[in-house]
Design an enzyme around this catalytic site. Structure first.
Site, PDB file in Angstrom:
ATOM      1  N   HIS A 262       0.852  -1.183   0.000  1.00  0.00           N
ATOM      2  CA  HIS A 262       0.000   0.000   0.000  1.00  0.00           C
ATOM      3  C   HIS A 262       0.883   1.226   0.000  1.00  0.00           C
ATOM      4  O   HIS A 262       1.951   1.224   0.609  1.00  0.00           O
ATOM      5  CB  HIS A 262      -0.893   0.007   1.254  1.00  0.00           C
ATOM      6  CG  HIS A 262      -2.079   0.896   1.119  1.00  0.00           C
ATOM      7  ND1 HIS A 262      -2.015   2.245   1.348  1.00  0.00           N
ATOM      8  CD2 HIS A 262      -3.348   0.616   0.742  1.00  0.00           C
ATOM      9  CE1 HIS A 262      -3.213   2.758   1.129  1.00  0.00           C
ATOM     10  NE2 HIS A 262      -4.040   1.801   0.755  1.00  0.00           N
ATOM     11  N   ASP A 316      -8.035  -5.128  -0.107  1.00  0.00           N
ATOM     12  CA  ASP A 316      -8.540  -6.019  -1.157  1.00  0.00           C
ATOM     13  C   ASP A 316      -8.266  -7.489  -0.887  1.00  0.00           C
ATOM     14  O   ASP A 316      -8.903  -8.350  -1.495  1.00  0.00           O
ATOM     15  CB  ASP A 316      -7.909  -5.632  -2.506  1.00  0.00           C
ATOM     16  CG  ASP A 316      -8.379  -4.270  -2.948  1.00  0.00           C
ATOM     17  OD1 ASP A 316      -9.590  -4.052  -2.945  1.00  0.00           O
ATOM     18  OD2 ASP A 316      -7.529  -3.419  -3.273  1.00  0.00           O
TER      19      ASP A 316
HETATM   20  N1  COA Z   1       3.835  -7.858  -4.097  1.00  0.00           N
HETATM   21  C1  COA Z   1       5.178  -7.955  -4.127  1.00  0.00           C
HETATM   22  N2  COA Z   1       6.008  -6.893  -3.993  1.00  0.00           N
HETATM   23  C2  COA Z   1       5.452  -5.698  -3.813  1.00  0.00           C
HETATM   24  C3  COA Z   1       4.055  -5.524  -3.758  1.00  0.00           C
HETATM   25  C4  COA Z   1       3.248  -6.675  -3.905  1.00  0.00           C
HETATM   26  N3  COA Z   1       1.921  -6.582  -3.886  1.00  0.00           N
HETATM   27  N4  COA Z   1       3.768  -4.224  -3.577  1.00  0.00           N
HETATM   28  C5  COA Z   1       4.949  -3.586  -3.515  1.00  0.00           C
HETATM   29  N5  COA Z   1       5.960  -4.459  -3.665  1.00  0.00           N
HETATM   30  C6  COA Z   1       7.385  -4.166  -3.639  1.00  0.00           C
HETATM   31  C7  COA Z   1       7.844  -3.575  -4.979  1.00  0.00           C
HETATM   32  O1  COA Z   1       8.235  -4.577  -5.871  1.00  0.00           O
HETATM   33  C8  COA Z   1       8.984  -2.704  -4.542  1.00  0.00           C
HETATM   34  O2  COA Z   1      10.087  -3.522  -4.275  1.00  0.00           O
HETATM   35  P1  COA Z   1      11.585  -3.022  -4.611  1.00  0.00           P
HETATM   36  O3  COA Z   1      11.787  -1.837  -3.733  1.00  0.00           O
HETATM   37  O4  COA Z   1      12.436  -4.192  -4.252  1.00  0.00           O
HETATM   38  O5  COA Z   1      11.589  -2.682  -6.064  1.00  0.00           O
HETATM   39  C9  COA Z   1       8.512  -2.146  -3.191  1.00  0.00           C
HETATM   40  O6  COA Z   1       7.586  -3.125  -2.692  1.00  0.00           O
HETATM   41  C10 COA Z   1       7.830  -0.794  -3.278  1.00  0.00           C
HETATM   42  O7  COA Z   1       6.829  -0.868  -4.297  1.00  0.00           O
HETATM   43  P2  COA Z   1       6.209   0.413  -5.019  1.00  0.00           P
HETATM   44  O8  COA Z   1       5.539  -0.021  -6.276  1.00  0.00           O
HETATM   45  O9  COA Z   1       7.205   1.508  -5.096  1.00  0.00           O
HETATM   46  O10 COA Z   1       5.130   0.875  -3.963  1.00  0.00           O
HETATM   47  P3  COA Z   1       3.878   1.764  -4.287  1.00  0.00           P
HETATM   48  O11 COA Z   1       3.626   2.588  -3.091  1.00  0.00           O
HETATM   49  O12 COA Z   1       3.978   2.491  -5.586  1.00  0.00           O
HETATM   50  O13 COA Z   1       2.794   0.634  -4.486  1.00  0.00           O
HETATM   51  C11 COA Z   1       0.809  -0.504  -4.627  1.00  0.00           C
HETATM   52  C12 COA Z   1       1.597   0.556  -3.855  1.00  0.00           C
HETATM   53  C13 COA Z   1      -0.512  -0.692  -3.925  1.00  0.00           C
HETATM   54  C14 COA Z   1       0.563  -0.002  -6.063  1.00  0.00           C
HETATM   55  C15 COA Z   1       1.606  -1.827  -4.669  1.00  0.00           C
HETATM   56  O14 COA Z   1       1.853  -2.274  -3.352  1.00  0.00           O
HETATM   57  C16 COA Z   1       0.916  -2.899  -5.494  1.00  0.00           C
HETATM   58  O15 COA Z   1       1.075  -2.943  -6.713  1.00  0.00           O
HETATM   59  N6  COA Z   1       0.132  -3.813  -4.818  1.00  0.00           N
HETATM   60  C17 COA Z   1      -0.612  -4.835  -5.525  1.00  0.00           C
HETATM   61  C18 COA Z   1      -1.923  -4.250  -6.028  1.00  0.00           C
HETATM   62  C19 COA Z   1      -2.904  -3.978  -4.911  1.00  0.00           C
HETATM   63  O16 COA Z   1      -3.138  -4.830  -4.057  1.00  0.00           O
HETATM   64  N7  COA Z   1      -3.502  -2.799  -4.963  1.00  0.00           N
HETATM   65  C20 COA Z   1      -4.521  -2.407  -4.006  1.00  0.00           C
HETATM   66  C21 COA Z   1      -4.074  -1.276  -3.177  1.00  0.00           C
HETATM   67  S1  COA Z   1      -5.281  -0.925  -1.902  1.00  0.00           S
END
Ligand code: COA
Length: 380
Positions: A262, A316
């Site tokens: 998140h 979710d």
């Molecule tokens: N599974 C595995 N790794 C994850 C992850 C997940 N669901 N979410 C984040 N990470 C990892 C990324 O690969 C990254 O790793 P790194 O630093 O080694 O490259 C790190 O965590 C940070 O990720 P980042 O994309 O920069 O975080 P963000 O704040 O932009 O992402 C989300 C937030 C929600 C977009 C992201 O966690 C995600 O894609 N989750 C899955 C989709 C989801 O459940 N969305 C609903 C949100 S309520």
């Protein structure tokens, strides 16, 4: 020459508005609506009262709640022309596209669609919120070849939706479970879809446009669409024992596990905690314990592997099992999120309208300057 300041990618950490609705502490896993912990509301409130709370920034008296509930129920039935259109849609249309389109369509049957003084915007918000269950449930009936069902204004928001969807009144347990889901999803700070709604209304456009845009934002798999992704993942894992290898394989390939991580929470999302209890209970009641166990196993593996990076279940993750146990089809999961979040989006656009300033950030230009205009026949 001093270096240009770094741009926070995805606006991470940028405070772009003030709200009196929800408070989030992502480090401690706290979510409050108007100062009331979300767990208190999911235990004691109902969706109607929660909407009143968000829109008025205080709990209602009994008379106020009765009056608000009556007002909402009075708008359950969308204009006949809108419902007629549902029966003209392609049966394979995706429900999120249907909901987005129908909210936009509602504007065409409003004699003052652009009125956006706070009182008018509240009325339109209420109408859209009240109409959403009839739209989603009756589109699902239509694609199944079932006749439409009129809303029943003796029923709560949650009961009425399940009644229209299934053609029979839900059990008290199912209705309460669904009501709790509605409470938990109602508002969540300046998430992407809420920001979208505020950005659109800040041009003094209209409530329909703002809420249509918000639905479009929510459906993305990085936002509300993740609950469908979670269910796809659970379906792809053949057994509880296979869950660990599945997760490990995904992590090695640097794939995302849906329902985890998140932007704000760096610990378990408090809504996931509530939904987990609900999912466990419903899974036991409906013979879906394997589904719950799979989810729980994934959570354990994720905590062991990436917990230190602050990646925990979000809203979710357990909502997928919950919705499945309530009997909802996969592509209705995100519309359920939208139906509830209409409350939060509306509350935010009312806040925006009451102290509006156009959102208009700037962009740093990083392209070339003073380039020659090359005639077409001289371009390579
Ligand atoms: N599974 C595995 N790794 C994850 C992850 C997940 N669901 N979410 C984040 N990470 C990892 C990324 O690969 C990254 O790793 P790194 O630093 O080694 O490259 C790190 O965590 C940070 O990720 P980042 O994309 O920069 O975080 P963000 O704040 O932009 O992402 C989300 C937030 C929600 C977009 C992201 O966690 C995600 O894609 N989750 C899955 C989709 C989801 O459940 N969305 C609903 C949100 S309520």
């Amino acid at each position: 020459m001093t270096a240009a300041p770094a741009i926070p990618k995805g606006l991470e950490g940028v405070v772009a508005a003030e709200t009196e609705m929800s408070f989030i502490n992502g480090q401690k896993g706290i979510l409050e609506y108007v100062g009331i912990p979300i767990g208190e509301l999911s235990a004691h409130s109902n969706f109607e009262e929660t909407v009143f709370l968000l829109w008025n920034r205080r709990l209602p008296s009994k008379a106020e709640l009765d009056s608000f509930t009556r007002e909402l129920r009075g708008q359950y039935d969308p204009p006949a022309a809108v419902m007629q259109r549902i029966s003209e849609l392609p049966k394979d249309a995706q429900p999120m596209h249907v909901l987005r389109t129908m909210i936009s369509l509602l504007a065409l049957y409003d004699t003052t669609p652009n009125a956006n003084d706070v009182a008018s915007a509240r009325e339109k918000s209420l109408k859209i919120l009240a109409s959403a269950p009839a739209i989603v449930a009756n589109f699902d009936r239509y694609r199944r070849g079932e006749a439409p069902i009129k809303p029943d204004d003796s029923l709560s928001f949650a009961e009425n939706f399940l009644y229209m969807l299934n053609g029979k009144r839900p059990t008290a347990t199912m209705a309460r479970a669904f009501d709790v889901c509605m409470i938990l999803h109602a508002d969540h700070g300046l998430n992407n879809s809420t920001f979208t709604a505020r950005v659109i209304i800040s041009t003094l456009s209209d409530v329909y446009s703002a809420l249509t845009g918000a639905v479009g934002s929510l459906r993305g798999p990085l936002h509300g669409g993740a609950n469908e992704g979670v269910m796809d993942m659970l379906n792809a894992i053949p057994s509880v024992d296979a869950a660990e290898a599945f997760v490990m394989d995904k992590l090695v390939r640097k794939d995302r596990i849906m329902g985890f991580g998140h932007r704000v929470y760096k610990t378990k999302d408090p809504r996931a905690t509530d939904l987990q209890s609900l999912a466990k209970q419903l899974a036991e009641d409906t013979g879906n314990t394997a589904l719950y166990e799979k989810s729980h196993r994934i959570e354990q593996v994720m905590e062991r592997e990436v917990g230190a990076k602050g990646i925990y279940p979000n809203v979710d993750f357990y909502s997928a099992t919950t919705y499945h146990c309530i009997g909802l089809k996969l592509d209705l999961f995100t519309p359920m999120f939208a139906m509830s979040r209409l409350a939060g989006w509306s509350g935010h656009l009312l806040e925006q309208l009451s102290d509006n300033r156009l959102y208009r950030p700037t962009v740093r230009y990083v392209g070339p300057h003073n380039q020659p205009y090359t005639p077409m026949d001289q371009r390579s």
